[in-house]
Scaffold this motif. Structure first.
Motif, PDB file in Angstrom:
ATOM      1  N   THR A  37       0.834  -1.195   0.000  1.00 14.99           N
ATOM      2  CA  THR A  37       0.000   0.000   0.000  1.00 14.99           C
ATOM      3  C   THR A  37       0.870   1.246   0.000  1.00 14.99           C
ATOM      4  O   THR A  37       1.879   1.303   0.696  1.00 14.99           O
ATOM      5  N   SER A  38       0.473   2.247  -0.757  1.00 15.24           N
ATOM      6  CA  SER A  38       1.167   3.529  -0.741  1.00 15.24           C
ATOM      7  C   SER A  38       0.866   4.230   0.573  1.00 15.24           C
ATOM      8  O   SER A  38      -0.107   3.908   1.261  1.00 15.24           O
ATOM      9  N   SER A  39       1.685   5.207   0.918  1.00 13.65           N
ATOM     10  CA  SER A  39       1.535   5.894   2.192  1.00 13.65           C
ATOM     11  C   SER A  39       1.848   7.368   2.016  1.00 13.65           C
ATOM     12  O   SER A  39       2.671   7.744   1.180  1.00 13.65           O
ATOM     13  N   ILE A  40       1.183   8.204   2.810  1.00 16.75           N
ATOM     14  CA  ILE A  40       1.455   9.641   2.802  1.00 16.75           C
ATOM     15  C   ILE A  40       1.591  10.124   4.242  1.00 16.75           C
ATOM     16  O   ILE A  40       0.875   9.656   5.138  1.00 16.75           O
ATOM     17  N   HIS A  41       2.523  11.040   4.440  1.00 14.74           N
ATOM     18  CA  HIS A  41       2.786  11.582   5.775  1.00 14.74           C
ATOM     19  C   HIS A  41       1.655  12.510   6.193  1.00 14.74           C
ATOM     20  O   HIS A  41       1.219  13.372   5.431  1.00 14.74           O
ATOM     21  N   CYS A  42       1.179  12.313   7.400  1.00 13.33           N
ATOM     22  CA  CYS A  42       0.194  13.225   7.962  1.00 13.33           C
ATOM     23  C   CYS A  42       0.338  13.262   9.475  1.00 13.33           C
ATOM     24  O   CYS A  42       1.017  12.420  10.071  1.00 13.33           O
ATOM     25  N   SER A  43      -0.277  14.242  10.067  1.00 11.65           N
ATOM     26  CA  SER A  43      -0.238  14.383  11.517  1.00 11.65           C
ATOM     27  C   SER A  43      -1.624  14.785  12.007  1.00 11.65           C
ATOM     28  O   SER A  43      -2.515  15.063  11.214  1.00 11.65           O
ATOM     29  N   ASP A  44      -1.749  14.796  13.301  1.00 11.64           N
ATOM     30  CA  ASP A  44      -3.000  15.217  13.938  1.00 11.64           C
ATOM     31  C   ASP A  44      -4.202  14.443  13.377  1.00 11.64           C
ATOM     32  O   ASP A  44      -5.182  15.041  12.942  1.00 11.64           O
ATOM     33  N   ILE A  45      -4.109  13.124  13.399  1.00 12.67           N
ATOM     34  CA  ILE A  45      -5.174  12.262  12.873  1.00 12.67           C
ATOM     35  C   ILE A  45      -6.263  12.120  13.936  1.00 12.67           C
ATOM     36  O   ILE A  45      -5.991  11.705  15.057  1.00 12.67           O
ATOM     37  N   GLN A  46      -7.503  12.469  13.557  1.00 15.21           N
ATOM     38  CA  GLN A  46      -8.636  12.370  14.481  1.00 15.21           C
ATOM     39  C   GLN A  46      -9.867  11.877  13.744  1.00 15.21           C
ATOM     40  O   GLN A  46     -10.077  12.228  12.586  1.00 15.21           O
ATOM     41  N   VAL A  47     -10.671  11.088  14.412  1.00 15.26           N
ATOM     42  CA  VAL A  47     -11.989  10.745  13.891  1.00 15.26           C
ATOM     43  C   VAL A  47     -12.970  11.674  14.593  1.00 15.26           C
ATOM     44  O   VAL A  47     -13.014  11.734  15.825  1.00 15.26           O
ATOM     45  N   VAL A  48     -13.725  12.438  13.797  1.00 18.07           N
ATOM     46  CA  VAL A  48     -14.679  13.404  14.333  1.00 18.07           C
ATOM     47  C   VAL A  48     -16.062  13.090  13.777  1.00 18.07           C
ATOM     48  O   VAL A  48     -16.200  12.348  12.806  1.00 18.07           O
ATOM     49  N   THR A  49     -17.073  13.673  14.382  1.00 18.27           N
ATOM     50  CA  THR A  49     -18.430  13.522  13.882  1.00 18.27           C
ATOM     51  C   THR A  49     -18.753  14.714  13.004  1.00 18.27           C
ATOM     52  O   THR A  49     -18.625  15.866  13.431  1.00 18.27           O
ATOM     53  N   GLY A  50     -19.138  14.423  11.765  1.00 20.42           N
ATOM     54  CA  GLY A  50     -19.453  15.477  10.814  1.00 20.42           C
ATOM     55  C   GLY A  50     -20.839  16.041  11.048  1.00 20.42           C
ATOM     56  O   GLY A  50     -21.598  15.552  11.894  1.00 20.42           O
ATOM     57  N   PRO A  51     -21.216  17.081  10.288  1.00 23.58           N
ATOM     58  CA  PRO A  51     -22.536  17.689  10.431  1.00 23.58           C
ATOM     59  C   PRO A  51     -23.663  16.709  10.112  1.00 23.58           C
ATOM     60  O   PRO A  51     -24.794  16.883  10.572  1.00 23.58           O
ATOM     61  N   ASP A  52     -23.350  15.667   9.353  1.00 21.24           N
ATOM     62  CA  ASP A  52     -24.354  14.658   9.019  1.00 21.24           C
ATOM     63  C   ASP A  52     -24.393  13.533  10.050  1.00 21.24           C
ATOM     64  O   ASP A  52     -25.009  12.503   9.836  1.00 21.24           O
ATOM     65  N   ARG A  53     -23.682  13.731  11.174  1.00 17.73           N
ATOM     66  CA  ARG A  53     -23.615  12.760  12.277  1.00 17.73           C
ATOM     67  C   ARG A  53     -22.841  11.488  11.907  1.00 17.73           C
ATOM     68  O   ARG A  53     -22.920  10.495  12.597  1.00 17.73           O
ATOM     69  N   GLN A  54     -22.115  11.540  10.804  1.00 14.67           N
ATOM     70  CA  GLN A  54     -21.302  10.398  10.366  1.00 14.67           C
ATOM     71  C   GLN A  54     -19.836  10.662  10.730  1.00 14.67           C
ATOM     72  O   GLN A  54     -19.394  11.807  10.744  1.00 14.67           O
ATOM     73  N   PRO A  55     -19.089   9.593  11.001  1.00 11.05           N
ATOM     74  CA  PRO A  55     -17.669   9.786  11.327  1.00 11.05           C
ATOM     75  C   PRO A  55     -16.883  10.278  10.113  1.00 11.05           C
ATOM     76  O   PRO A  55     -17.170   9.897   8.977  1.00 11.05           O
ATOM     77  N   ARG A  56     -15.944  11.153  10.376  1.00 12.87           N
ATOM     78  CA  ARG A  56     -15.038  11.684   9.346  1.00 12.87           C
ATOM     79  C   ARG A  56     -13.628  11.616   9.899  1.00 12.87           C
ATOM     80  O   ARG A  56     -13.410  11.803  11.092  1.00 12.87           O
ATOM     81  N   LEU A  57     -12.695  11.403   9.001  1.00 13.43           N
ATOM     82  CA  LEU A  57     -11.296  11.389   9.383  1.00 13.43           C
ATOM     83  C   LEU A  57     -10.728  12.774   9.110  1.00 13.43           C
ATOM     84  O   LEU A  57     -10.828  13.281   7.988  1.00 13.43           O
ATOM     85  N   ARG A  58     -10.170  13.404  10.137  1.00 20.85           N
ATOM     86  CA  ARG A  58      -9.609  14.757  10.012  1.00 20.85           C
ATOM     87  C   ARG A  58      -8.094  14.654  10.199  1.00 20.85           C
ATOM     88  O   ARG A  58      -7.628  14.087  11.199  1.00 20.85           O
ATOM     89  N   VAL A  59      -7.328  15.214   9.237  1.00 18.59           N
ATOM     90  CA  VAL A  59      -5.861  15.121   9.282  1.00 18.59           C
ATOM     91  C   VAL A  59      -5.216  16.400   8.741  1.00 18.59           C
ATOM     92  O   VAL A  59      -5.859  17.181   8.036  1.00 18.59           O
ATOM     93  N   LEU A  60      -3.960  16.544   9.055  1.00 16.98           N
ATOM     94  CA  LEU A  60      -3.089  17.529   8.409  1.00 16.98           C
ATOM     95  C   LEU A  60      -2.137  16.737   7.534  1.00 16.98           C
ATOM     96  O   LEU A  60      -1.399  15.887   8.027  1.00 16.98           O
ATOM     97  N   LEU A  61      -2.169  16.982   6.224  1.00 11.29           N
ATOM     98  CA  LEU A  61      -1.241  16.306   5.329  1.00 11.29           C
ATOM     99  C   LEU A  61       0.098  17.036   5.369  1.00 11.29           C
ATOM    100  O   LEU A  61       0.134  18.267   5.387  1.00 11.29           O
ATOM    101  N   LEU A  62       1.163  16.263   5.361  1.00  5.06           N
ATOM    102  CA  LEU A  62       2.527  16.773   5.469  1.00  5.06           C
ATOM    103  C   LEU A  62       2.690  17.439   6.835  1.00  5.06           C
ATOM    104  O   LEU A  62       1.943  17.161   7.767  1.00  5.06           O
ATOM    105  N   ASP A  63       3.684  18.300   6.991  1.00  2.85           N
ATOM    106  CA  ASP A  63       3.877  19.019   8.245  1.00  2.85           C
ATOM    107  C   ASP A  63       4.596  20.337   7.962  1.00  2.85           C
ATOM    108  O   ASP A  63       5.045  20.566   6.839  1.00  2.85           O
ATOM    109  N   PRO A  64       4.693  21.216   8.962  1.00  3.06           N
ATOM    110  CA  PRO A  64       5.258  22.550   8.710  1.00  3.06           C
ATOM    111  C   PRO A  64       6.676  22.544   8.120  1.00  3.06           C
ATOM    112  O   PRO A  64       7.079  23.518   7.487  1.00  3.06           O
ATOM    113  N   SER A  65       7.431  21.479   8.276  1.00  2.00           N
ATOM    114  CA  SER A  65       8.787  21.448   7.728  1.00  2.00           C
ATOM    115  C   SER A  65       8.795  21.190   6.211  1.00  2.00           C
ATOM    116  O   SER A  65       9.820  21.359   5.562  1.00  2.00           O
TER     117      SER A  65
END
Length: 158
Positions: A37-65
């Motif tokens: 599987t391919s992979s991409i760097h991300c940080s701050d990975i969280q599962v949140v509840t969206g406005p539709d009450r469904q789970p969403r994955l929230r991330v920051l792709l890459l990082d400040p560096s």
């Protein structure tokens, strides 16, 4: 009926790739025939509840560096959690998303596991699943074959 053979394109061990839907251009990627599987760097990975009450994955792709980092928080309504074998051979639970990767001027939808690659030299790893799907072969003595092909194509149009 005979199956039509698709010509294979040559990738180098390192490539510059684009993620058009994420507005990320020229991201360095390592081609890894040992990874499925391919992979991409991300940080701050969280599962949140969206406005539709469904789970969403929230991330920051890459990082400040990383030069392409813009701090945009991305949300993915479709994702899965899978066991992925890490580079050291251990199984890790990782979130996996579907994303479009542009290489050789063509978009390929493939799966990317999301992981902290801050200790790795390259923020993106391209695995066998993409290589097989895109009919690529790897020449480890080369680099940036896709980028070079795009530059040559632009020059020939001028």
């Amino acid at each position: 009926m005979k199956k039509q053979r698709v010509p294979k394109r040559i990738l180098g061990r390192l490539e510059l790739v684009d993620f058009p839907k994420f507005q990320l251009w020229g991201v360095e990627a390592k081609v890894d025939t040992g990874a499925y599987t391919s992979s991409i760097h991300c940080s701050d990975i969280q599962v949140v509840t969206g406005p539709d009450r469904q789970p969403r994955l929230r991330v920051l792709l890459l990082d400040p560096s990383h030069p392409n980092f813009d701090g945009t928080v991305m949300e993915f309504p479709e994702f899965s959690l899978r066991n992925i074998k890490s580079s050291n051979g251990e199984m890790q639970e990782r979130y996996v998303i579907q994303a479009a990767l542009r290489i050789f001027g063509e978009d390929f939808d493939t799966e990317f596991s999301l992981s902290d690659r801050s200790d790795m030299k390259y923020p993106v790893l391209l695995g066998r699943r993409l290589l097989r799907h895109g009919h690529f072969v790897v020449d480890v003595a080369r680099r940036n074959m896709s980028y070079r092909a795009q530059v040559a194509a632009k020059a020939s149009r001028s």
